[in-house]
Design a protein around this motif. Structure first.
Motif, PDB file in Angstrom:
ATOM      1  N   LEU A   1       0.836  -1.200   0.000  1.00  0.00           N
ATOM      2  CA  LEU A   1       0.000   0.000   0.000  1.00  0.00           C
ATOM      3  C   LEU A   1       0.872   1.252   0.000  1.00  0.00           C
ATOM      4  CD1 LEU A   1      -2.739   1.472   0.308  1.00  0.00           C
ATOM      5  CD2 LEU A   1      -2.501   1.181   2.788  1.00  0.00           C
ATOM      6  N   CYS A   2       1.900   1.245   0.840  1.00  0.00           N
ATOM      7  CA  CYS A   2       2.818   2.388   0.873  1.00  0.00           C
ATOM      8  C   CYS A   2       3.508   2.556  -0.483  1.00  0.00           C
ATOM      9  CB  CYS A   2       3.868   2.188   1.968  1.00  0.00           C
ATOM     10  SG  CYS A   2       3.204   2.120   3.647  1.00  0.00           S
ATOM     11  N   PHE A   3       3.965   1.446  -1.056  1.00  0.00           N
ATOM     12  CA  PHE A   3       4.669   1.456  -2.336  1.00  0.00           C
ATOM     13  C   PHE A   3       3.808   2.100  -3.425  1.00  0.00           C
ATOM     14  CE2 PHE A   3       5.713  -0.646  -6.383  1.00  0.00           C
ATOM     15  CZ  PHE A   3       7.084  -0.403  -6.465  1.00  0.00           C
ATOM     16  N   ALA A   4       2.524   1.744  -3.439  1.00  0.00           N
ATOM     17  CA  ALA A   4       1.628   2.245  -4.486  1.00  0.00           C
ATOM     18  C   ALA A   4       1.383   3.745  -4.375  1.00  0.00           C
ATOM     19  CB  ALA A   4       0.297   1.501  -4.421  1.00  0.00           C
ATOM     20  N   SER A   5       1.604   4.308  -3.200  1.00  0.00           N
ATOM     21  CA  SER A   5       1.288   5.726  -2.994  1.00  0.00           C
ATOM     22  C   SER A   5       2.497   6.639  -3.163  1.00  0.00           C
ATOM     23  CB  SER A   5       0.709   5.920  -1.585  1.00  0.00           C
ATOM     24  OG  SER A   5       1.691   5.646  -0.599  1.00  0.00           O
ATOM     25  N   LEU A   6       3.675   6.060  -3.470  1.00  0.00           N
ATOM     26  CA  LEU A   6       4.910   6.839  -3.488  1.00  0.00           C
ATOM     27  C   LEU A   6       5.270   7.329  -4.885  1.00  0.00           C
ATOM     28  CD1 LEU A   6       7.108   4.616  -1.152  1.00  0.00           C
ATOM     29  CD2 LEU A   6       6.303   6.928  -0.647  1.00  0.00           C
ATOM     30  N   PRO A   7       5.981   8.453  -4.964  1.00  0.00           N
ATOM     31  CA  PRO A   7       6.568   8.852  -6.250  1.00  0.00           C
ATOM     32  C   PRO A   7       7.639   7.839  -6.651  1.00  0.00           C
ATOM     33  CG  PRO A   7       7.413  10.228  -4.476  1.00  0.00           C
ATOM     34  CD  PRO A   7       6.300   9.408  -3.890  1.00  0.00           C
ATOM     35  N   SER A   8       8.010   7.815  -7.914  1.00  0.00           N
ATOM     36  CA  SER A   8       8.855   6.738  -8.439  1.00  0.00           C
ATOM     37  C   SER A   8      10.204   6.632  -7.733  1.00  0.00           C
ATOM     38  CB  SER A   8       9.063   6.927  -9.946  1.00  0.00           C
ATOM     39  OG  SER A   8       9.614   8.212 -10.205  1.00  0.00           O
ATOM     40  N   ASP A   9      10.858   7.759  -7.428  1.00  0.00           N
ATOM     41  CA  ASP A   9      12.168   7.688  -6.780  1.00  0.00           C
ATOM     42  C   ASP A   9      12.071   7.043  -5.405  1.00  0.00           C
ATOM     43  OD1 ASP A   9      13.276   8.870  -8.957  1.00  0.00           O
ATOM     44  OD2 ASP A   9      13.454  10.876  -8.067  1.00  0.00           O
ATOM     45  N   ALA A  10      11.082   7.465  -4.643  1.00  0.00           N
ATOM     46  CA  ALA A  10      10.906   6.896  -3.307  1.00  0.00           C
ATOM     47  C   ALA A  10      10.451   5.444  -3.393  1.00  0.00           C
ATOM     48  CB  ALA A  10       9.894   7.718  -2.516  1.00  0.00           C
ATOM     49  N   ALA A  11       9.640   5.128  -4.389  1.00  0.00           N
ATOM     50  CA  ALA A  11       9.155   3.755  -4.544  1.00  0.00           C
ATOM     51  C   ALA A  11      10.309   2.788  -4.770  1.00  0.00           C
ATOM     52  CB  ALA A  11       8.157   3.678  -5.693  1.00  0.00           C
ATOM     53  N   SER A  12      11.338   3.245  -5.478  1.00  0.00           N
ATOM     54  CA  SER A  12      12.478   2.362  -5.731  1.00  0.00           C
ATOM     55  C   SER A  12      13.197   2.008  -4.430  1.00  0.00           C
ATOM     56  CB  SER A  12      13.449   3.025  -6.709  1.00  0.00           C
ATOM     57  OG  SER A  12      14.006   4.200  -6.146  1.00  0.00           O
ATOM     58  N   LEU A  13      13.210   2.934  -3.470  1.00  0.00           N
ATOM     59  CA  LEU A  13      13.818   2.646  -2.170  1.00  0.00           C
ATOM     60  C   LEU A  13      13.000   1.608  -1.403  1.00  0.00           C
ATOM     61  CD1 LEU A  13      14.841   6.219  -0.911  1.00  0.00           C
ATOM     62  CD2 LEU A  13      16.371   4.401  -1.686  1.00  0.00           C
ATOM     63  N   LEU A  14      11.686   1.710  -1.505  1.00  0.00           N
ATOM     64  CA  LEU A  14      10.819   0.799  -0.759  1.00  0.00           C
ATOM     65  C   LEU A  14      10.676  -0.554  -1.453  1.00  0.00           C
ATOM     66  CD1 LEU A  14       9.247   1.136   1.910  1.00  0.00           C
ATOM     67  CD2 LEU A  14       7.199   1.552   0.557  1.00  0.00           C
ATOM     68  N   LYS A  15      11.006  -0.603  -2.739  1.00  0.00           N
ATOM     69  CA  LYS A  15      10.855  -1.841  -3.507  1.00  0.00           C
ATOM     70  C   LYS A  15      11.671  -2.973  -2.888  1.00  0.00           C
ATOM     71  CE  LYS A  15      11.618  -3.754  -8.138  1.00  0.00           C
ATOM     72  NZ  LYS A  15      12.094  -3.442  -9.512  1.00  0.00           N
ATOM     73  N   GLU A  16      12.896  -2.661  -2.468  1.00  0.00           N
ATOM     74  CA  GLU A  16      13.755  -3.682  -1.868  1.00  0.00           C
ATOM     75  C   GLU A  16      13.112  -4.253  -0.606  1.00  0.00           C
ATOM     76  OE1 GLU A  16      17.400  -5.886  -1.820  1.00  0.00           O
ATOM     77  OE2 GLU A  16      16.460  -4.614  -3.333  1.00  0.00           O
ATOM     78  N   ASN A  17      12.534  -3.383   0.173  1.00  0.00           N
ATOM     79  CA  ASN A  17      11.857  -3.813   1.397  1.00  0.00           C
ATOM     80  C   ASN A  17      10.696  -4.745   1.063  1.00  0.00           C
ATOM     81  OD1 ASN A  17      10.558  -4.026   3.875  1.00  0.00           O
ATOM     82  ND2 ASN A  17      10.879  -1.885   4.413  1.00  0.00           N
ATOM     83  N   LEU A  18       9.917  -4.381   0.060  1.00  0.00           N
ATOM     84  CA  LEU A  18       8.764  -5.184  -0.328  1.00  0.00           C
ATOM     85  C   LEU A  18       9.199  -6.563  -0.812  1.00  0.00           C
ATOM     86  CD1 LEU A  18       5.741  -5.462  -0.853  1.00  0.00           C
ATOM     87  CD2 LEU A  18       6.076  -4.321  -3.059  1.00  0.00           C
TER      88      LEU A  18
END
Length: 623
Positions: free
Chosen positions: A57-74
């Motif tokens: 849910l957090c990943f889907a709400s993030l801008p692309s740069d921030a999403a890439s940081l959270l992608k590893e966590n997911l």
């Protein structure tokens, strides 16, 4: 502008408080018994088993740069290969290592799914999805921050003190390693989110406060249901006098008009009482006087608090914690007694409620305790009913349909104002047969009229009819119960303990509607609940229309505590109020579900600025 350091400071403070908490030290010191360890493992499981859903849910709400940081966590949460198991699989190993059977684990998984729904749904009253996702993101990153510091010591304690097998502790060991990096990346993710979604500093502060009220980690890992309550025997601090009392008369506009047979309202007329001691510790109470229930008006209640109750409070030294409640128990009869019932006041219950809650809030805060520490909960959440006011049939059906679409399966409909059959017919058609319906006449009928009307309403399969006749018609209640076969709920007839005993003696009802403001605070409510339990009468914890978060939070704690709870109403929060006077979100979420509240005092923090702004009148009294 919010900085990474400000967010880090909040996370550091919350993590340090958690590490210093009595429950955490009790566990790490090897003092927990087997049941407490199982409770802890269970709560960790419930909090994290479906974390990948939350991260997504957090990943889907993030801008692309921030999403890439959270992608590893997911990806780590989900498991990238057979060598790197999903975190959910590691939690299953933890549960098995702690001795949970496979059947118990299936129950844990079901509870975890419900927990995720509640985790997000209780935040729904935030203005938009961007605020909801921010609240979820803040809490998600905070756990990475805390676990990077605490999961290693927890794993060591579980291994050395409680003999959990090392293979079962991989989840903790993994988080002590990887979450150091994730925690630092998370700070940047939050900042990117704030900038991308243009969250104002004031909105951020509001959401931050609501998310981290009390201690979010203790709330998840050591909730009240699993906490050993030792505060009853805690050493009391020296008694203190109350130095000042402030009384606020509020006017808070509703988002929509609410009507029933006795009244139509467009705003809340709550009365708030604040008490202060010499050390600056504050407590808040609330009541909503109703002339057609207790006989109290706003003016008469405020006068009674100012002229009769305040002098008694100033003359008494109060002790922290539960001793104050015990004092209020002993004072209930005297402080609520109406000396001249010809003036129309049955009992000064609303006046008593306002000062009792204020003193309880103050006393509990002095002892760093919560109301739920003493009214120990037997359920982890309270499920509220929807309430449809006396609208036109078409409007009533539309409101009921919205409740159903929001997952609610219990709805009460106001009747006694005409068009009752058409209104119930429209509502039943809108919600179908899988939603339970109750009706509330607010004393609109005579006994004969009630019997005839309820014959017409029988096809709609009502689970209860609330207050079908006038408040003083106890025989009428019994007649309706006996002649219609529809369970009867007493409300306006249930104001005093004497009335409760009379209802029981006559076998006039099946349910008591216990409303804290109406029944004389927590003290009076518990006394009535005790009588009900002994008589086999079920309980509805109800609410006055227009309650702020103070009464809603107290009602939540009471409802979570009572074993004979059949229905709960209230906690509408900003679903009904245009704004609330507390920082906390007390409104129910999807399905009517709302979690336990367990922070200091009555478990809400009052927004002083909102309180002052919404007050139409303020009286200040000093010792």
């Amino acid at each position: 502008m919010i900085t990474a350091q400000q967010i880090r400071d909040v996370y550091e403070k919350a993590s340090s408080e958690f590490a210093a908490s009595a429950s955490y030290r009790h566990l790490l010191g090897g003092q927990a018994d087997a049941d407490e360890v199982r409770d802890f493992i269970r709560n960790v499981f419930l909090t994290h088993y479906l974390s990948s859903h939350i991260v997504a849910l957090c990943f889907a709400s993030l801008p692309s740069d921030a999403a890439s940081l959270l992608k590893e966590n997911l990806l780590e949460e989900m498991g990238r290969s057979e060598a790197e198991k999903p975190h959910s699989a590691l939690l299953l190993e933890l549960a098995r290592g702690a001795g949970f059977s496979e059947q118990e684990i299936q129950g844990l998984i079901a509870d975890a799914r419900q927990q995720v729904a509640i985790f997000c749904a209780v935040r729904v009253p935030l203005p938009t999805l961007r605020e909801l996702c921010l609240a979820v993101l803040l809490e998600t990153v905070s756990f990475e921050f805390m676990l990077s510091r605490c999961s290693g010591p927890i794993a060591a304690a579980l291994l050395s003190h409680y003999a959990l097998p090392k293979r079962a502790l991989q989840w903790f060991e993994l988080h002590s390693e990887v979450d150091i990096r994730h925690a630092e990346e998370g700070l940047q993710v939050v900042l990117d989110y704030l900038n991308f979604h243009q969250i104002t500093d004031s909105s951020f502060e509001h959401i931050l406060h609501a998310t981290f009220r009390g201690n979010v980690f203790s709330r998840r890992y050591f909730p009240p249901t699993s906490r050993v309550v030792a505060r009853r025997s805690a050493t009391a601090t020296a008694p203190r006098h109350i130095e000042s009392i402030a009384i606020y008369q509020l006017r808070i506009p509703f988002r929509q008009t609410f009507s029933h047979a006795q009244q139509s309202r467009e705003e809340s007329d709550a009365v708030i009482v604040r008490v202060n001691d010499p050390e600056g510790i504050v407590g808040y109470g609330e009541a909503l006087p109703r002339s057609y229930v207790t006989g109290e008006t706003t003016a008469s209640m405020v006068a009674h608090v100012s002229e009769q109750l305040a002098p008694r409070i100033f003359s008494q030294a109060f002790t922290s914690g539960w001793q104050t409640f015990e004092y209020m128990q002993s004072s209930l009869s005297d402080w609520t007694r109406s000396q001249d019932q010809t003036a129309g006041v049955i009992a000064w219950n609303a006046a008593f409620c306002s000062v009792e809650l204020a003193l309880l809030d103050w006393a509990l805060r002095r002892q760093d305790a919560a109301l739920s520490d003493f009214l120990q909960p037997i359920r982890r959440e309270v499920v509220y009913s929807g309430v449809v006011s006396a609208e036109t049939p078409r409007e009533a059906a539309a409101i009921a349909k919205r409740f159903k679409d929001f997952g609610m399966r219990q709805i009460k409909v106001k009747v006694g104002t005409g068009e009752d059959v058409t209104r119930l017919q429209a509502v039943r058609k809108a919600v179908g047969e899988d939603v339970e319906l109750r009706a509330d006449a607010n004393g609109a009928w005579s006994a004969a009229e009630a019997v005839e009307q309820l014959k017409l309403l029988r096809p709609f399969n009502l689970k209860a009819i609330e207050q079908p006749v006038g408040a003083n018609d106890f025989e009428g209640l019994r007649r309706v119960r006996n002649e219609t076969g529809i369970p009867v709920m007493a409300d306006e007839s249930l104001v005093t303990i004497e009335q409760a005993r009379r209802l029981i003696e006559l076998r006039a009802c099946d349910f008591f509607n216990i409303r804290i403001s109406k029944c004389g605070g927590v003290t009076g409510s518990l006394a009535m609940a005790k009588l009900a339990r002994e008589a086999g009468i079920k309980i509805q914890v109800g609410a006055q229309v227009g309650e702020t978060g103070i009464l809603s939070a107290t009602g939540r704690t009471l409802a979570a505590h009572l074993s004979d709870l059949a229905f709960a109403e209230g906690s509408f929060g900003t679903w009904l109020l245009s704004e609330d006077i507390v920082f906390d979100n007390v409104a129910f979420g999807y399905g009517g579900a709302a979690p336990l509240l367990s922070t200091r005092g009555l478990s809400v923090a009052v927004n002083e600025e909102s309180l002052e702004r919404l007050a139409t009148k303020k009286i200040e009294l000093h010792r």
